[in-house]
Every structure is written in C-alpha cells, then in structure tokens.
Design a protein around this motif. Structure first.
Motif, PDB file in Angstrom:
ATOM      1  N   LEU A 205       0.831  -1.198   0.000  1.00  0.00           N
ATOM      2  CA  LEU A 205       0.000   0.000   0.000  1.00  0.00           C
ATOM      3  C   LEU A 205       0.866   1.248   0.000  1.00  0.00           C
ATOM      4  N   THR A 206       0.351   2.302  -0.601  1.00  0.00           N
ATOM      5  CA  THR A 206       1.065   3.573  -0.645  1.00  0.00           C
ATOM      6  C   THR A 206       0.061   4.721  -0.498  1.00  0.00           C
ATOM      7  N   THR A 207       0.547   5.881  -0.135  1.00  0.00           N
ATOM      8  CA  THR A 207      -0.292   7.080  -0.109  1.00  0.00           C
ATOM      9  C   THR A 207       0.080   7.934  -1.315  1.00  0.00           C
ATOM     10  N   TYR A 208      -0.901   8.664  -1.832  1.00  0.00           N
ATOM     11  CA  TYR A 208      -0.633   9.521  -2.983  1.00  0.00           C
ATOM     12  C   TYR A 208      -1.601  10.692  -3.027  1.00  0.00           C
ATOM     13  N   ARG A 209      -1.139  11.771  -3.623  1.00  0.00           N
ATOM     14  CA  ARG A 209      -1.956  12.970  -3.802  1.00  0.00           C
ATOM     15  C   ARG A 209      -2.862  12.761  -5.008  1.00  0.00           C
ATOM     16  N   CYS A 210      -4.139  13.026  -4.857  1.00  0.00           N
ATOM     17  CA  CYS A 210      -5.110  12.833  -5.932  1.00  0.00           C
ATOM     18  C   CYS A 210      -4.923  13.891  -7.017  1.00  0.00           C
ATOM     19  N   ARG A 211      -4.977  13.473  -8.252  1.00  0.00           N
ATOM     20  CA  ARG A 211      -4.837  14.404  -9.378  1.00  0.00           C
ATOM     21  C   ARG A 211      -6.162  15.039  -9.783  1.00  0.00           C
ATOM     22  N   ASN A 212      -7.256  14.487  -9.285  1.00  0.00           N
ATOM     23  CA  ASN A 212      -8.574  15.008  -9.622  1.00  0.00           C
ATOM     24  C   ASN A 212      -8.714  16.425  -9.056  1.00  0.00           C
ATOM     25  N   ARG A 213      -8.941  17.379  -9.911  1.00  0.00           N
ATOM     26  CA  ARG A 213      -9.011  18.794  -9.477  1.00  0.00           C
ATOM     27  C   ARG A 213     -10.120  19.046  -8.470  1.00  0.00           C
ATOM     28  N   ALA A 214     -11.185  18.277  -8.546  1.00  0.00           N
ATOM     29  CA  ALA A 214     -12.288  18.456  -7.601  1.00  0.00           C
ATOM     30  C   ALA A 214     -11.956  17.888  -6.231  1.00  0.00           C
ATOM     31  N   CYS A 215     -10.992  17.002  -6.151  1.00  0.00           N
ATOM     32  CA  CYS A 215     -10.644  16.350  -4.886  1.00  0.00           C
ATOM     33  C   CYS A 215      -9.389  16.961  -4.277  1.00  0.00           C
ATOM     34  N   ARG A 216      -8.250  16.762  -4.912  1.00  0.00           N
ATOM     35  CA  ARG A 216      -6.937  17.227  -4.457  1.00  0.00           C
ATOM     36  C   ARG A 216      -6.600  16.781  -3.037  1.00  0.00           C
ATOM     37  N   GLY A 217      -7.252  15.718  -2.573  1.00  0.00           N
ATOM     38  CA  GLY A 217      -6.940  15.164  -1.263  1.00  0.00           C
ATOM     39  C   GLY A 217      -5.874  14.091  -1.383  1.00  0.00           C
ATOM     40  N   TRP A 218      -5.752  13.283  -0.351  1.00  0.00           N
ATOM     41  CA  TRP A 218      -4.795  12.183  -0.307  1.00  0.00           C
ATOM     42  C   TRP A 218      -5.565  10.877  -0.219  1.00  0.00           C
ATOM     43  N   HIS A 219      -5.043   9.835  -0.866  1.00  0.00           N
ATOM     44  CA  HIS A 219      -5.663   8.522  -0.871  1.00  0.00           C
ATOM     45  C   HIS A 219      -4.627   7.467  -0.528  1.00  0.00           C
ATOM     46  N   VAL A 220      -5.136   6.272  -0.190  1.00  0.00           N
ATOM     47  CA  VAL A 220      -4.294   5.099   0.014  1.00  0.00           C
ATOM     48  C   VAL A 220      -4.637   4.135  -1.121  1.00  0.00           C
ATOM     49  N   GLY A 221      -3.621   3.624  -1.777  1.00  0.00           N
ATOM     50  CA  GLY A 221      -3.864   2.691  -2.868  1.00  0.00           C
ATOM     51  C   GLY A 221      -2.802   1.611  -2.911  1.00  0.00           C
ATOM     52  N   HIS A 222      -3.038   0.634  -3.776  1.00  0.00           N
ATOM     53  CA  HIS A 222      -2.098  -0.463  -3.942  1.00  0.00           C
ATOM     54  C   HIS A 222      -1.015  -0.085  -4.936  1.00  0.00           C
ATOM     55  N   LEU A 223       0.175  -0.556  -4.659  1.00  0.00           N
ATOM     56  CA  LEU A 223       1.276  -0.422  -5.607  1.00  0.00           C
ATOM     57  C   LEU A 223       1.059  -1.445  -6.724  1.00  0.00           C
ATOM     58  N   PRO A 224       1.553  -1.164  -7.906  1.00  0.00           N
ATOM     59  CA  PRO A 224       1.425  -2.153  -8.982  1.00  0.00           C
ATOM     60  C   PRO A 224       2.161  -3.442  -8.623  1.00  0.00           C
ATOM     61  N   LYS A 225       1.657  -4.552  -9.149  1.00  0.00           N
ATOM     62  CA  LYS A 225       2.330  -5.821  -8.934  1.00  0.00           C
ATOM     63  C   LYS A 225       3.674  -5.802  -9.652  1.00  0.00           C
ATOM     64  N   PRO A 226       4.683  -6.409  -9.039  1.00  0.00           N
ATOM     65  CA  PRO A 226       5.989  -6.441  -9.696  1.00  0.00           C
ATOM     66  C   PRO A 226       5.919  -7.249 -10.991  1.00  0.00           C
ATOM     67  N   ARG A 227       6.647  -6.805 -11.981  1.00  0.00           N
ATOM     68  CA  ARG A 227       6.692  -7.533 -13.248  1.00  0.00           C
ATOM     69  C   ARG A 227       7.594  -8.741 -13.103  1.00  0.00           C
TER      70      ARG A 227
END
Length: 59
Positions: free
Chosen positions: A36-58
C-alpha cells in the motif's frame, strides 16, 4: 495501465493531509494489507490524499 478519468475518486476514502492518509495506511497494513502507498489525488475536484495499492511487480 487503465485510466479512469473523472471517476478516479469514486469509492476511495479522501484524507485532507498526507499524515492522515499515512495513518490510515498503517492501520490497513496492521490488518493485513500489503503493498500500500499514499498519494496525492490528481482530480481537481478532490486534491486530497488517498491510500492505494502499488502495482504488482513484473516477472
């Protein structure tokens, strides 16, 4: 990668600060969440922070 324009925040918990998102991430990890990672939302209406999954390793 699949782009989800306009609906990227649907179903996600919004946090006002990076610290709040990090605290939430730590609670999820304690419950068994992985990659899991935290990231800044790119959605202009939100601009909050979210928690999401990292991509699976290749392989």
């Amino acid at each position: 990668m699949i782009r989800t324009k306009g609906r990227a925040c649907t179903g996600k918990r919004r946090h006002d600060t990076e610290e709040q998102a990090e605290e939430h991430r730590q609670r999820l990890i304690a419950k068994g969440g992985v990659r899991l990672t935290t990231y800044r939302c790119r959605n202009r209406a939100c601009r909050g922070w979210h928690v999401g999954h990292l991509p699976k390793p290749r392989t």
